[in-house]
Scaffold this motif. Structure first.
Motif, mmCIF file in Angstrom:
data_model
loop_
_atom_site.group_PDB
_atom_site.id
_atom_site.type_symbol
_atom_site.label_atom_id
_atom_site.label_comp_id
_atom_site.label_asym_id
_atom_site.label_seq_id
_atom_site.Cartn_x
_atom_site.Cartn_y
_atom_site.Cartn_z
ATOM 1 N N LEU A 104 0.825 -1.202 0.000
ATOM 2 C CA LEU A 104 0.000 0.000 0.000
ATOM 3 C C LEU A 104 0.865 1.260 0.000
ATOM 4 C CD1 LEU A 104 -2.874 1.106 0.048
ATOM 5 C CD2 LEU A 104 -2.826 0.939 2.535
ATOM 6 N N HIS A 105 2.022 1.182 0.661
ATOM 7 C CA HIS A 105 2.945 2.325 0.677
ATOM 8 C C HIS A 105 3.419 2.675 -0.728
ATOM 9 C CE1 HIS A 105 3.057 1.866 4.999
ATOM 10 N NE2 HIS A 105 3.780 2.967 5.081
ATOM 11 N N GLY A 106 3.634 1.673 -1.553
ATOM 12 C CA GLY A 106 4.071 1.928 -2.926
ATOM 13 C C GLY A 106 3.050 2.759 -3.689
ATOM 14 N N GLY A 107 1.790 2.425 -3.536
ATOM 15 C CA GLY A 107 0.737 3.195 -4.192
ATOM 16 C C GLY A 107 0.641 4.614 -3.664
ATOM 17 N N ILE A 108 0.770 4.761 -2.352
ATOM 18 C CA ILE A 108 0.723 6.101 -1.748
ATOM 19 C C ILE A 108 1.919 6.921 -2.210
ATOM 20 C CG2 ILE A 108 0.797 7.392 0.422
ATOM 21 C CD1 ILE A 108 -0.711 4.995 1.700
ATOM 22 N N GLU A 109 3.080 6.284 -2.316
ATOM 23 C CA GLU A 109 4.255 7.013 -2.795
ATOM 24 C C GLU A 109 4.059 7.463 -4.238
ATOM 25 O OE1 GLU A 109 9.082 6.795 -3.436
ATOM 26 O OE2 GLU A 109 8.045 4.996 -2.726
ATOM 27 N N ALA A 110 3.515 6.602 -5.075
ATOM 28 C CA ALA A 110 3.282 6.977 -6.475
ATOM 29 C C ALA A 110 2.317 8.157 -6.568
ATOM 30 C CB ALA A 110 2.752 5.778 -7.256
ATOM 31 N N LEU A 111 1.250 8.113 -5.780
ATOM 32 C CA LEU A 111 0.311 9.240 -5.774
ATOM 33 C C LEU A 111 0.975 10.521 -5.263
ATOM 34 C CD1 LEU A 111 -2.910 7.466 -4.475
ATOM 35 C CD2 LEU A 111 -2.544 8.456 -6.745
ATOM 36 N N THR A 112 1.825 10.381 -4.261
ATOM 37 C CA THR A 112 2.560 11.534 -3.745
ATOM 38 C C THR A 112 3.458 12.112 -4.832
ATOM 39 O OG1 THR A 112 2.540 10.599 -1.518
ATOM 40 C CG2 THR A 112 4.174 12.319 -1.964
ATOM 41 N N GLY A 113 4.157 11.248 -5.549
ATOM 42 C CA GLY A 113 5.025 11.708 -6.632
ATOM 43 C C GLY A 113 4.250 12.445 -7.708
ATOM 44 N N ILE A 114 3.082 11.920 -8.077
ATOM 45 C CA ILE A 114 2.251 12.583 -9.087
ATOM 46 C C ILE A 114 1.853 13.977 -8.599
ATOM 47 C CG2 ILE A 114 -0.018 12.556 -10.208
ATOM 48 C CD1 ILE A 114 0.223 9.464 -10.221
ATOM 49 N N LEU A 115 1.395 14.051 -7.349
ATOM 50 C CA LEU A 115 0.969 15.342 -6.795
ATOM 51 C C LEU A 115 2.127 16.345 -6.720
ATOM 52 C CD1 LEU A 115 -1.374 14.126 -3.924
ATOM 53 C CD2 LEU A 115 -2.054 15.384 -5.977
ATOM 54 N N MET A 116 3.280 15.893 -6.234
ATOM 55 C CA MET A 116 4.413 16.802 -6.088
ATOM 56 C C MET A 116 4.952 17.238 -7.455
ATOM 57 S SD MET A 116 4.552 17.199 -2.841
ATOM 58 C CE MET A 116 2.801 16.887 -2.880
ATOM 59 N N CYS A 117 4.950 16.336 -8.431
ATOM 60 C CA CYS A 117 5.390 16.714 -9.781
ATOM 61 C C CYS A 117 4.413 17.701 -10.409
ATOM 62 C CB CYS A 117 5.556 15.474 -10.660
ATOM 63 S SG CYS A 117 7.008 14.500 -10.232
ATOM 64 N N GLY A 118 3.121 17.517 -10.163
ATOM 65 C CA GLY A 118 2.137 18.469 -10.655
ATOM 66 C C GLY A 118 2.317 19.838 -10.028
ATOM 67 N N TRP A 119 2.571 19.846 -8.736
ATOM 68 C CA TRP A 119 2.814 21.104 -8.023
ATOM 69 C C TRP A 119 4.047 21.792 -8.602
ATOM 70 C CZ3 TRP A 119 3.183 21.074 -1.945
ATOM 71 C CH2 TRP A 119 3.256 22.376 -1.460
ATOM 72 N N SER A 120 5.094 21.025 -8.840
ATOM 73 C CA SER A 120 6.326 21.582 -9.405
ATOM 74 C C SER A 120 6.087 22.141 -10.795
ATOM 75 C CB SER A 120 7.407 20.498 -9.466
ATOM 76 O OG SER A 120 7.746 20.082 -8.173
ATOM 77 N N THR A 121 5.309 21.449 -11.587
ATOM 78 C CA THR A 121 4.996 21.920 -12.936
ATOM 79 C C THR A 121 4.245 23.244 -12.871
ATOM 80 O OG1 THR A 121 4.910 19.649 -13.747
ATOM 81 C CG2 THR A 121 3.815 21.330 -15.091
ATOM 82 N N GLY A 122 3.256 23.317 -11.982
ATOM 83 C CA GLY A 122 2.511 24.558 -11.818
ATOM 84 C C GLY A 122 3.401 25.707 -11.371
ATOM 85 N N PHE A 123 4.305 25.425 -10.444
ATOM 86 C CA PHE A 123 5.226 26.444 -9.950
ATOM 87 C C PHE A 123 6.146 26.926 -11.069
ATOM 88 C CE2 PHE A 123 9.371 27.330 -7.788
ATOM 89 C CZ PHE A 123 9.001 28.525 -7.204
ATOM 90 N N PHE A 124 6.691 25.994 -11.814
ATOM 91 C CA PHE A 124 7.593 26.338 -12.919
ATOM 92 C C PHE A 124 6.844 27.162 -13.966
ATOM 93 C CE2 PHE A 124 10.441 25.601 -16.518
ATOM 94 C CZ PHE A 124 11.674 25.769 -15.906
ATOM 95 N N PHE A 125 5.630 26.756 -14.296
ATOM 96 C CA PHE A 125 4.820 27.486 -15.263
ATOM 97 C C PHE A 125 4.540 28.905 -14.773
ATOM 98 C CE2 PHE A 125 0.746 28.923 -16.931
ATOM 99 C CZ PHE A 125 0.993 28.852 -18.296
ATOM 100 N N ALA A 126 4.242 29.071 -13.489
ATOM 101 C CA ALA A 126 3.973 30.395 -12.931
ATOM 102 C C ALA A 126 5.192 31.303 -13.069
ATOM 103 C CB ALA A 126 3.552 30.279 -11.467
ATOM 104 N N ILE A 127 6.377 30.756 -12.860
ATOM 105 C CA ILE A 127 7.603 31.555 -12.994
ATOM 106 C C ILE A 127 7.816 31.951 -14.454
ATOM 107 C CG2 ILE A 127 10.128 31.462 -12.840
ATOM 108 C CD1 ILE A 127 9.712 29.786 -10.288
ATOM 109 N N VAL A 128 7.642 31.013 -15.354
ATOM 110 C CA VAL A 128 7.789 31.309 -16.787
ATOM 111 C C VAL A 128 6.781 32.383 -17.185
ATOM 112 C CG1 VAL A 128 7.523 30.377 -19.119
ATOM 113 C CG2 VAL A 128 8.721 29.044 -17.374
ATOM 114 N N ASN A 129 5.543 32.204 -16.761
ATOM 115 C CA ASN A 129 4.488 33.176 -17.093
ATOM 116 C C ASN A 129 4.825 34.565 -16.554
ATOM 117 O OD1 ASN A 129 1.947 33.775 -18.247
ATOM 118 N ND2 ASN A 129 1.038 33.718 -16.206
ATOM 119 N N ARG A 130 5.266 34.608 -15.317
ATOM 120 C CA ARG A 130 5.594 35.899 -14.697
ATOM 121 C C ARG A 130 6.755 36.579 -15.408
ATOM 122 N NH1 ARG A 130 6.604 36.919 -8.293
ATOM 123 N NH2 ARG A 130 6.933 39.152 -8.465
#
Length: 136
Positions: A104-130
């Motif tokens: 179950l930890h493996g699945g939770i880690e994968a979901l965490t990775g997806i969420l954190m990568c999405g957050w990073s993408t949004g942050f990077f996009f915001a900097i580029v946009n700004r």
């Protein structure tokens, strides 16, 4: 199973705290640095932000790996880091697997990775946009 779910959620929460702290720190730094228009200044900012984001993800991968290694879910630290990186990024080679009680930890880690990568993408996009809004 409920205990494992709570443990996994606690590690996920720690990753969110790490990511929030890292993104907040980077945002403060980016706000202080107002790059002048120009290809190389903007590109250098993007490179620094990208390296910082990758380092945050590596720290979070190591947190998961430490949990696996500390609890004997992986045979050694090297395997734990490798497994964690493959799981966090959702690559999922399948050459290493967690014991039944830890899956179950493996699945939770994968979901965490997806969420954190999405957050990073949004942050990077915001900097580029700004940056490009300033130049326009």
């Amino acid at each position: 199973m409920v205990l494992r779910l709570l443990e996994g959620c606690a590690v996920m929460a720690l990753c969110v705290i790490i990511h929030a702290g890292g993104v907040t720190w980077a945002l403060k730094r980016v706000r202080r640095v107002a790059p002048t228009p120009g290809f190389w200044r903007g590109t250098w900012l993007f490179v620094r932000v990208a390296v910082w984001i990758v380092l945050l993800h590596l720290v979070e991968i190591c947190v998961w790996a430490a949990v696996y290694a500390w609890n004997g879910a992986m045979p050694d630290a090297s395997s734990a880091v490798y497994f964690s990186a493959v799981t966090y990024t959702t690559t999922g080679y399948g050459d290493l697997v967690l014991p039944q009680a830890w899956r179950l930890h493996g699945g939770i880690e994968a979901l965490t990775g997806i969420l954190m990568c999405g957050w990073s993408t949004g942050f990077f996009f915001a900097i580029v946009n700004r940056l490009y809004e300033r130049q326009a």
